[in-house]
Write an enzyme that holds these catalytic residues in place. Structure first.
Site, PDB file in Angstrom:
ATOM      1  N   CYS A  21     -16.188   1.890   0.580  1.00  0.00           N
ATOM      2  CA  CYS A  21     -14.997   1.092   0.907  1.00  0.00           C
ATOM      3  C   CYS A  21     -14.593   1.251   2.367  1.00  0.00           C
ATOM      4  CB  CYS A  21     -13.847   1.457  -0.017  1.00  0.00           C
ATOM      5  SG  CYS A  21     -13.296   3.169   0.129  1.00  0.00           S
ATOM      6  N   ARG A  23     -13.611  -8.306   1.579  1.00  0.00           N
ATOM      7  CA  ARG A  23     -12.188  -8.059   1.339  1.00  0.00           C
ATOM      8  C   ARG A  23     -11.400  -9.328   1.665  1.00  0.00           C
ATOM      9  NH1 ARG A  23     -10.004  -2.950   1.497  1.00  0.00           N
ATOM     10  NH2 ARG A  23      -8.149  -4.072   0.861  1.00  0.00           N
ATOM     11  N   GLN A  41     -10.150  -3.789  -3.313  1.00  0.00           N
ATOM     12  CA  GLN A  41     -11.443  -3.279  -2.860  1.00  0.00           C
ATOM     13  C   GLN A  41     -12.515  -3.505  -3.927  1.00  0.00           C
ATOM     14  OE1 GLN A  41     -12.196  -1.670   0.267  1.00  0.00           O
ATOM     15  NE2 GLN A  41     -14.217  -2.190  -0.508  1.00  0.00           N
ATOM     16  N   ASP A  92     -16.924   7.613  -1.818  1.00  0.00           N
ATOM     17  CA  ASP A  92     -15.671   7.480  -1.070  1.00  0.00           C
ATOM     18  C   ASP A  92     -15.391   8.846  -0.455  1.00  0.00           C
ATOM     19  OD1 ASP A  92     -13.205   6.615  -0.097  1.00  0.00           O
ATOM     20  OD2 ASP A  92     -12.197   6.643  -2.049  1.00  0.00           O
ATOM     21  N   ARG A 107       0.884  -1.185   0.000  1.00  0.00           N
ATOM     22  CA  ARG A 107       0.000   0.000   0.000  1.00  0.00           C
ATOM     23  C   ARG A 107       0.909   1.218   0.000  1.00  0.00           C
ATOM     24  NH1 ARG A 107      -5.250   1.519   3.519  1.00  0.00           N
ATOM     25  NH2 ARG A 107      -6.063   0.184   1.877  1.00  0.00           N
ATOM     26  N   HIS A 118      -7.278   0.752  -6.510  1.00  0.00           N
ATOM     27  CA  HIS A 118      -7.552  -0.067  -5.316  1.00  0.00           C
ATOM     28  C   HIS A 118      -8.264  -1.350  -5.788  1.00  0.00           C
ATOM     29  CE1 HIS A 118      -7.843  -1.116  -1.251  1.00  0.00           C
ATOM     30  NE2 HIS A 118      -8.640  -0.194  -0.772  1.00  0.00           N
TER      31      HIS A 118
END
Ligand code: CP
Ligand code: NVA
Length: 300
Positions: A259, A287, A132, A219, A102, A129
């Site tokens: 998310c 996830r 996700q 988001d 990440r 991402h």
């Protein structure tokens, strides 16, 4: 499939194969059926940004698969003192069976894959991402029993989530509409991919984008690394919120995904979040299952 660096690297068939395996692994985990496909294998997890879901789901997922996961904070690695990513990649490849990273720059994830000799999984960059989005698609399919033909609407910042959703959803035959304020459009790579699809729309009006949507997604307005812009962003994103009106503009059985972490009262109202909390936390749970599937495909 050698790595999972971004949704653009997967084709629709590969995405569906990952989702099918994720469903199977979820079933096995829920029913106590052993599935130790990665016994004796080790995943290194490099974090240059904070995380709750990604860290815990990868670490737990590796454990459930019979393997081991190492948490590596970039600040504590020599990387934090300037050791080049291409050297880090070659060193870690001698010890590990896979790396999850990440970080900020997508190029760093690509370099890790280029110079290393083991699978690399993108656990979030500023532009994508993918883990996700695999969990999101898995959740949509659980609730709607299909993906093809459904319309997903994303309202908010054209950042990592928007980019990966655009590509991932179009690849599995979904329709996608995106509403962002001016200056916050998705990345060129996502828009270039989407331009050939009739079923893609980029709009300025959230309510128009939400029309007929089966899935609404948003988001945060300020992502990790954008904290200093938060005040300006709050002004620029005013109106780009999922609220009662947005829900009314969409299909009557619309599902809402986020998310997480969420800033309730900004990109989504408290009421809408809580009314759709079941799906949002199923999304979080998925996830775990989706990433286990990715790890089995790459490291198994
Ligand atoms: N959604 C997500 O990636 O959460 P974390 O930042 O907690 O990992
Ligand atoms: N867009 C958010 C997603 C967090 C999971 C961020 O990058 O901070």
């Amino acid at each position: 499939m050698k790595h999972l660096l971004k949704m653009l690297d997967l084709d629709g068939k590969e995405i569906i194969e990952i989702l099918n395996l994720a469903d199977q692994l979820k079933y096995e985990q829920k029913h106590g059926i052993p599935h130790k496909h990665l016994a004796g294998k080790t995943l290194g997890m490099i974090f240059e940004k904070a995380s709750t879901r990604t860290r815990v789901s990868f670490e737990t997922g590796m454990y459930q698969l019979g393997g081991y996961a190492l948490f590596l904070s970039s600040q504590e690695l020599q990387m934090g003192r300037g050791e080049p990513i291409e050297d880090t990649a070659r060193v870690l490849s001698r010890y590990l069976n896979g790396i999850m990273i990440r970080t900020f720059k997508q190029e760093d994830v690509e370099s890790l894959a280029k110079y290393g000799s083991i699978p690399v999984i993108n656990g979030l960059t500023d532009t994508s991402h993918p883990c996700q989005v695999l969990a999101d698609l898995m959740t949509v399919r659980e609730y709607k029993n299909k993906l093809e033909g459904l319309k997903l609407c994303f309202i908010g910042d054209g950042h990592n989530m928007a980019n990966s959703l655009i590509v991932g959803c179009l690849k599995v035959g979904m329709k996608v509409s995106v509403a962002t304020p001016e200056g916050y459009e998705p990345a060129k790579s996502a828009l270039d991919f989407a331009k050939d699809f009739e079923d893609f729309e980029l709009l300025r009006e959230p309510l128009k984008a939400a029309e007929n949507a089966d899935v609404l997604v948003t988001d945060v307005w300020s992502s990790m690394g954008q904290e200093e812009e938060a005040d300006k962003r709050k002004k620029d994103f005013a109106g780009f919120q999922i609220n009662e009106q947005t829900i009314n503009a969409a299909k009557s059985d619309v599902m809402v995904l986020h998310c997480l972490p969420a800033h309730k009262g900004e990109e989504i109202t408290y009421e809408v979040f809580e009314n759709h909390a079941k799906a949002i936390f199923d999304e979080s749970e998925n996830r775990l299952h989706a990433q286990k599937a990715v790890m089995v495909k790459l490291m198994g």
